[in-house]
Scaffold this motif. Structure first.
Motif, short mmCIF file in Angstrom:
data_model
loop_
_atom_site.label_atom_id
_atom_site.label_comp_id
_atom_site.label_asym_id
_atom_site.label_seq_id
_atom_site.Cartn_x
_atom_site.Cartn_y
_atom_site.Cartn_z
N THR A 1 0.83 -1.20 0.00
CA THR A 1 0.00 0.00 0.00
C THR A 1 0.86 1.24 0.00
O THR A 1 1.90 1.29 0.62
CB THR A 1 -0.87 0.04 1.28
OG1 THR A 1 -1.63 -1.15 1.36
CG2 THR A 1 -1.79 1.24 1.28
N TRP B 1 -2.64 0.47 -4.35
CA TRP B 1 -2.11 -0.80 -3.90
C TRP B 1 -1.50 -1.51 -5.09
O TRP B 1 -1.98 -1.40 -6.21
CB TRP B 1 -3.22 -1.67 -3.31
CG TRP B 1 -3.97 -0.98 -2.22
CD1 TRP B 1 -3.65 -0.96 -0.89
CD2 TRP B 1 -5.15 -0.19 -2.36
NE1 TRP B 1 -4.55 -0.20 -0.20
CE2 TRP B 1 -5.50 0.29 -1.08
CE3 TRP B 1 -5.96 0.17 -3.43
CZ2 TRP B 1 -6.60 1.08 -0.83
CZ3 TRP B 1 -7.06 0.97 -3.20
CH2 TRP B 1 -7.38 1.42 -1.92
N ARG C 1 -9.71 -3.11 1.04
CA ARG C 1 -8.98 -1.84 1.18
C ARG C 1 -9.69 -0.69 0.48
O ARG C 1 -9.69 0.43 0.96
CB ARG C 1 -7.56 -2.00 0.68
CG ARG C 1 -6.79 -2.94 1.62
CD ARG C 1 -5.35 -2.96 1.35
NE ARG C 1 -4.72 -3.86 2.29
CZ ARG C 1 -3.44 -3.89 2.49
NH1 ARG C 1 -2.64 -3.07 1.85
NH2 ARG C 1 -2.92 -4.75 3.34
N THR D 1 -11.14 2.69 2.38
CA THR D 1 -10.82 4.04 1.89
C THR D 1 -12.09 4.83 1.65
O THR D 1 -12.23 5.97 2.12
CB THR D 1 -9.98 3.97 0.60
OG1 THR D 1 -8.75 3.31 0.90
CG2 THR D 1 -9.71 5.35 0.04
#
Length: 157
Positions: A4, A28, A43, A47
């Motif tokens: 990341t 990523w 992820r 976010t």
């Protein structure tokens, strides 16, 4: 393996958890394998939730990232090199990009395309295109010197 990198350049406002007024960028890098699909999806969700993106937009972008990453795994595989997934907020837009180094370019569905009811595949990009259009956005493919990028862009709420 999923790595990341976060970059954020946002306005100094009282509500820092809202969708950033200026520009935020998170990406990523992952190997194009089946295990990366739920990891990347998780992820992206974190976010978007952190940016307080409305659930309808989050759901559409999660479907999009699942389809796009799944396509890299299915169609490009080991020839894709490492894949890069990014989420960008800025200029009134949210943008999701999935890039790989595979040689083949996906064919975007024609406007008003219909899926063959007998087909067992080929519906993913059509679904993404329809959901994106419903939100007032667009789906595009950008050819690069070494690979391609499939981009979903929707207005930021």
């Amino acid at each position: 393996m999923l790595t990341t990198a976060d970059t954020a350049d946002t306005a100094d406002t009282a509500d820092t958890a809202a969708v950033p007024a200026l520009r935020s960028y998170v990406h990523w890098v992952a190997d194009p394998d089946a295990a990366s699909v739920p990891q990347v999806r998780s992820r992206v969700r974190a976010t978007l939730d952190g940016w307080r993106v409305p659930a309808e937009v989050v759901d559409a972008l999660l479907l999009a990232v699942s389809e796009l990453v799944g396509n890299v795994v299915r169609h490009a595989g080991a020839g894709a090199g490492r894949m890069r997934v990014s989420v960008v907020a800025g200029g009134g837009w949210l943008r999701l990009e999935v890039a790989d180094q595979g040689a083949g370019l996906p064919r975007l569905p024609a406007p008003r395309a219909e899926a063959d009811p007998e087909s067992e595949c080929g519906r993913g990009l059509l679904m993404v295109q329809l959901l994106t259009a419903e939100l007032g956005g667009e789906l595009s493919v950008v050819a690069r010197e070494f690979g391609k990028c499939v981009r979903v862009r929707v207005p930021a709420p």
